[in-house]
Write an enzyme that holds these catalytic residues in place. Sequence first.
Site, PDB file in Angstrom:
ATOM      1  N   ASP A  82      10.699  -1.119   7.769  1.00 44.97           N
ATOM      2  CA  ASP A  82      10.733  -2.388   7.035  1.00 44.97           C
ATOM      3  C   ASP A  82      10.226  -2.173   5.619  1.00 44.97           C
ATOM      4  O   ASP A  82       9.189  -1.541   5.408  1.00 44.97           O
ATOM      5  CB  ASP A  82       9.824  -3.404   7.739  1.00 44.97           C
ATOM      6  CG  ASP A  82       9.797  -4.748   7.010  1.00 44.97           C
ATOM      7  OD1 ASP A  82      10.667  -5.583   7.307  1.00 44.97           O
ATOM      8  OD2 ASP A  82       8.922  -4.930   6.139  1.00 44.97           O
ATOM      9  N   TYR A 141       7.634  -4.551  -2.750  1.00 45.57           N
ATOM     10  CA  TYR A 141       6.577  -3.599  -2.388  1.00 45.57           C
ATOM     11  C   TYR A 141       6.520  -2.434  -3.381  1.00 45.57           C
ATOM     12  O   TYR A 141       6.597  -1.255  -3.011  1.00 45.57           O
ATOM     13  CB  TYR A 141       6.789  -3.071  -0.965  1.00 45.57           C
ATOM     14  CG  TYR A 141       6.793  -4.135   0.120  1.00 45.57           C
ATOM     15  CD1 TYR A 141       6.209  -5.383  -0.065  1.00 45.57           C
ATOM     16  CD2 TYR A 141       7.388  -3.881   1.350  1.00 45.57           C
ATOM     17  CE1 TYR A 141       6.217  -6.352   0.930  1.00 45.57           C
ATOM     18  CE2 TYR A 141       7.395  -4.842   2.353  1.00 45.57           C
ATOM     19  CZ  TYR A 141       6.813  -6.072   2.131  1.00 45.57           C
ATOM     20  OH  TYR A 141       6.829  -7.018   3.128  1.00 45.57           O
ATOM     21  N   SER A 149      11.927 -13.655   7.072  1.00 44.88           N
ATOM     22  CA  SER A 149      10.516 -13.330   7.293  1.00 44.88           C
ATOM     23  C   SER A 149       9.689 -14.539   6.906  1.00 44.88           C
ATOM     24  O   SER A 149       9.957 -15.188   5.888  1.00 44.88           O
ATOM     25  CB  SER A 149      10.100 -12.078   6.521  1.00 44.88           C
ATOM     26  OG  SER A 149       9.712 -12.357   5.200  1.00 44.88           O
ATOM     27  N   ARG A 175       0.840  -1.206   0.000  1.00 46.28           N
ATOM     28  CA  ARG A 175       0.000   0.000   0.000  1.00 46.28           C
ATOM     29  C   ARG A 175       0.872   1.251   0.000  1.00 46.28           C
ATOM     30  O   ARG A 175       0.615   2.215  -0.705  1.00 46.28           O
ATOM     31  CB  ARG A 175      -0.911   0.033   1.235  1.00 46.28           C
ATOM     32  CG  ARG A 175      -2.060  -0.951   1.167  1.00 46.28           C
ATOM     33  CD  ARG A 175      -2.823  -1.037   2.468  1.00 46.28           C
ATOM     34  NE  ARG A 175      -3.502   0.171   2.841  1.00 46.28           N
ATOM     35  CZ  ARG A 175      -3.138   0.996   3.817  1.00 46.28           C
ATOM     36  NH1 ARG A 175      -2.083   0.741   4.548  1.00 46.28           N
ATOM     37  NH2 ARG A 175      -3.833   2.067   4.087  1.00 46.28           N
TER      38      ARG A 175
HETATM   39  N1  LIG Z   1       6.186 -11.967   4.753  1.00 47.79           N
HETATM   40  C1  LIG Z   1       6.561 -10.724   4.958  1.00 47.79           C
HETATM   41  O1  LIG Z   1       7.732 -10.428   4.933  1.00 47.79           O
HETATM   42  C2  LIG Z   1       5.545  -9.663   5.272  1.00 47.79           C
HETATM   43  C3  LIG Z   1       4.186  -9.937   5.174  1.00 47.79           C
HETATM   44  C4  LIG Z   1       3.282  -8.942   5.524  1.00 47.79           C
HETATM   45  C5  LIG Z   1       3.749  -7.694   5.955  1.00 47.79           C
HETATM   46  N2  LIG Z   1       5.086  -7.435   6.024  1.00 47.79           N
HETATM   47  C6  LIG Z   1       5.607  -6.127   6.511  1.00 47.79           C
HETATM   48  O2  LIG Z   1       4.906  -5.843   7.701  1.00 47.79           O
HETATM   49  C7  LIG Z   1       4.326  -4.541   7.605  1.00 47.79           C
HETATM   50  C8  LIG Z   1       3.064  -4.535   8.409  1.00 47.79           C
HETATM   51  O3  LIG Z   1       2.142  -5.341   7.699  1.00 47.79           O
HETATM   52  P1  LIG Z   1       0.751  -5.774   8.268  1.00 47.79           P
HETATM   53  O4  LIG Z   1       0.448  -7.041   7.595  1.00 47.79           O
HETATM   54  O5  LIG Z   1       0.785  -5.706   9.750  1.00 47.79           O
HETATM   55  O6  LIG Z   1      -0.266  -4.717   7.701  1.00 47.79           O
HETATM   56  P2  LIG Z   1      -0.035  -3.227   7.376  1.00 47.79           P
HETATM   57  O7  LIG Z   1       0.641  -3.085   6.082  1.00 47.79           O
HETATM   58  O8  LIG Z   1       0.608  -2.635   8.585  1.00 47.79           O
HETATM   59  O9  LIG Z   1      -1.505  -2.701   7.213  1.00 47.79           O
HETATM   60  C9  LIG Z   1      -2.198  -2.266   8.343  1.00 47.79           C
HETATM   61  C10 LIG Z   1      -3.578  -1.838   7.938  1.00 47.79           C
HETATM   62  O10 LIG Z   1      -4.200  -1.340   9.105  1.00 47.79           O
HETATM   63  C11 LIG Z   1      -4.592   0.011   8.914  1.00 47.79           C
HETATM   64  N3  LIG Z   1      -4.272   0.689  10.160  1.00 47.79           N
HETATM   65  C12 LIG Z   1      -3.055   0.954  10.692  1.00 47.79           C
HETATM   66  N4  LIG Z   1      -3.192   1.560  11.887  1.00 47.79           N
HETATM   67  C13 LIG Z   1      -4.533   1.684  12.099  1.00 47.79           C
HETATM   68  C14 LIG Z   1      -5.306   2.251  13.149  1.00 47.79           C
HETATM   69  N5  LIG Z   1      -4.732   2.798  14.213  1.00 47.79           N
HETATM   70  N6  LIG Z   1      -6.656   2.196  13.052  1.00 47.79           N
HETATM   71  C15 LIG Z   1      -7.251   1.620  11.972  1.00 47.79           C
HETATM   72  N7  LIG Z   1      -6.573   1.083  10.953  1.00 47.79           N
HETATM   73  C16 LIG Z   1      -5.222   1.121  11.007  1.00 47.79           C
HETATM   74  C17 LIG Z   1      -3.817   0.543   7.749  1.00 47.79           C
HETATM   75  O11 LIG Z   1      -4.578   1.505   7.033  1.00 47.79           O
HETATM   76  P3  LIG Z   1      -4.375   3.099   7.197  1.00 47.79           P
HETATM   77  O12 LIG Z   1      -3.435   3.528   6.131  1.00 47.79           O
HETATM   78  O13 LIG Z   1      -5.755   3.632   7.000  1.00 47.79           O
HETATM   79  O14 LIG Z   1      -3.863   3.361   8.570  1.00 47.79           O
HETATM   80  C18 LIG Z   1      -3.631  -0.745   6.919  1.00 47.79           C
HETATM   81  O15 LIG Z   1      -4.742  -0.959   6.095  1.00 47.79           O
HETATM   82  C19 LIG Z   1       4.150  -4.302   6.103  1.00 47.79           C
HETATM   83  O16 LIG Z   1       4.036  -2.945   5.812  1.00 47.79           O
HETATM   84  C20 LIG Z   1       5.401  -4.926   5.594  1.00 47.79           C
HETATM   85  O17 LIG Z   1       6.474  -3.996   5.787  1.00 47.79           O
HETATM   86  C21 LIG Z   1       5.985  -8.419   5.710  1.00 47.79           C
END
Ligand SMILES: NC(=O)c1ccc[n+]([C@@H]2O[C@H](COP(=O)([O-])OP(=O)(O)OC[C@H]3O[C@@H](n4cnc5c(N)ncnc54)[C@H](OP(=O)(O)O)[C@@H]3O)[C@@H](O)[C@H]2O)c1
Length: 316
Positions: free
Chosen positions: A51, A56, A151, A23
Amino acid sequence: MHYRPLGQTGLQISVLGLGTGTRFGDPKNQSRTDATRLVRTALDLGVNYIDTAPMYLAAEEILGEALAGVPRERFLLATKFFPADEHGAPFTPAQLRASVVRSLQRLRLDTIDVLQLHGLRPHWVNPVMDALGGELEALQREGKYRFLGASETIVEDPRHAMLPLVAPSGRFSMGLVGYSPLSPWAELRALPACAKHGIGVVGMVAVPRALRDPARLQQLIHEARGRGEAGVNELPGENPLDWLIDEHTPTLAAAGYRFAVAHPAIASVLAGTLSREHLEANIAAVCAPPMPAVQLDRVRQIFLRTDPDKWRPYDL
Ligand SMILES: NC(=O)c1ccc[n+]([C@@H]2O[C@H](COP(=O)([O-])OP(=O)(O)OC[C@H]3O[C@@H](n4cnc5c(N)ncnc54)[C@H](OP(=O)(O)O)[C@@H]3O)[C@@H](O)[C@H]2O)c1
């Protein structure tokens, strides 16, 4: 902001890390100016761990621009290399090297702090390390990156088998682990294995869509009840997770981040957001007093008894 040691790396990382997943990396979602503002705000609020990954979309390039001119000691940059093709065949050492060099160029850095093997499946571990172990060591010796991480992929490895496999090898310094109140299974084997072998853990997927979208939560619970899933049957019919809300936890999103950092093996939890308001709310959640034991116990009683092959609350 609070800081915790990342395993035995000697790094102190912020308990909230900035995730820059697809995103963030999709230029349709934000302008470069907005992205730079968000990254600089995160740094100003004390976030020092970022990260990203070549997969991405434009995230590395956007970060390179946003971090240009920021003193290098103010942030730790973790990126990744996806190590195998769609058939599970490892990429070559030359492909690994080219990917790392491209990441450095896009990020405008001389060294990557943490290079993670991206989405390492348990059955990839041996072939990937046989194919790439030597080049990974060479790149580290050359200073192209400092610490090696892995990861996991919570969708394909819902029982968190990869980290217990790699932890004893001594090759890895960190692991990126899916861990949320709805999917706490990492604490059964993966987190203890990391703690035992001194591997620093960063959490991800702490707030799946069901913690932001009450209709999605109801749908998942309805389906689980239909399967007769133990644990989930004990949830109240109305507002099933509202017992997680308290003076420090205004929303279920806050509950997800607060739950993840309550585990002593977790150094930091990633939160991806495009919103300053959410960034501030997430920092408040991870810096609040620890989630009370009564809530942690109830999460475990309910969700550790789900079947990870059937209860799959991962959609974002
Ligand atoms: N296998 C892998 O290596 C792998 C897999 C998945 C993720 N990742 C990494 O991990 C990071 C985190 O990923 P994630 O899977 O935890 O999801 P994320 O990318 O952190 O997405 C979080 C979602 O929650 C929303 N959000 C965040 N804070 C919020 C709040 N306070 N209230 C309401 N909505 C909220 C965000 O939208 P808003 O923009 O509206 O806040 C977004 O839609 C990624 O960005 C990436 O760097 C790595």
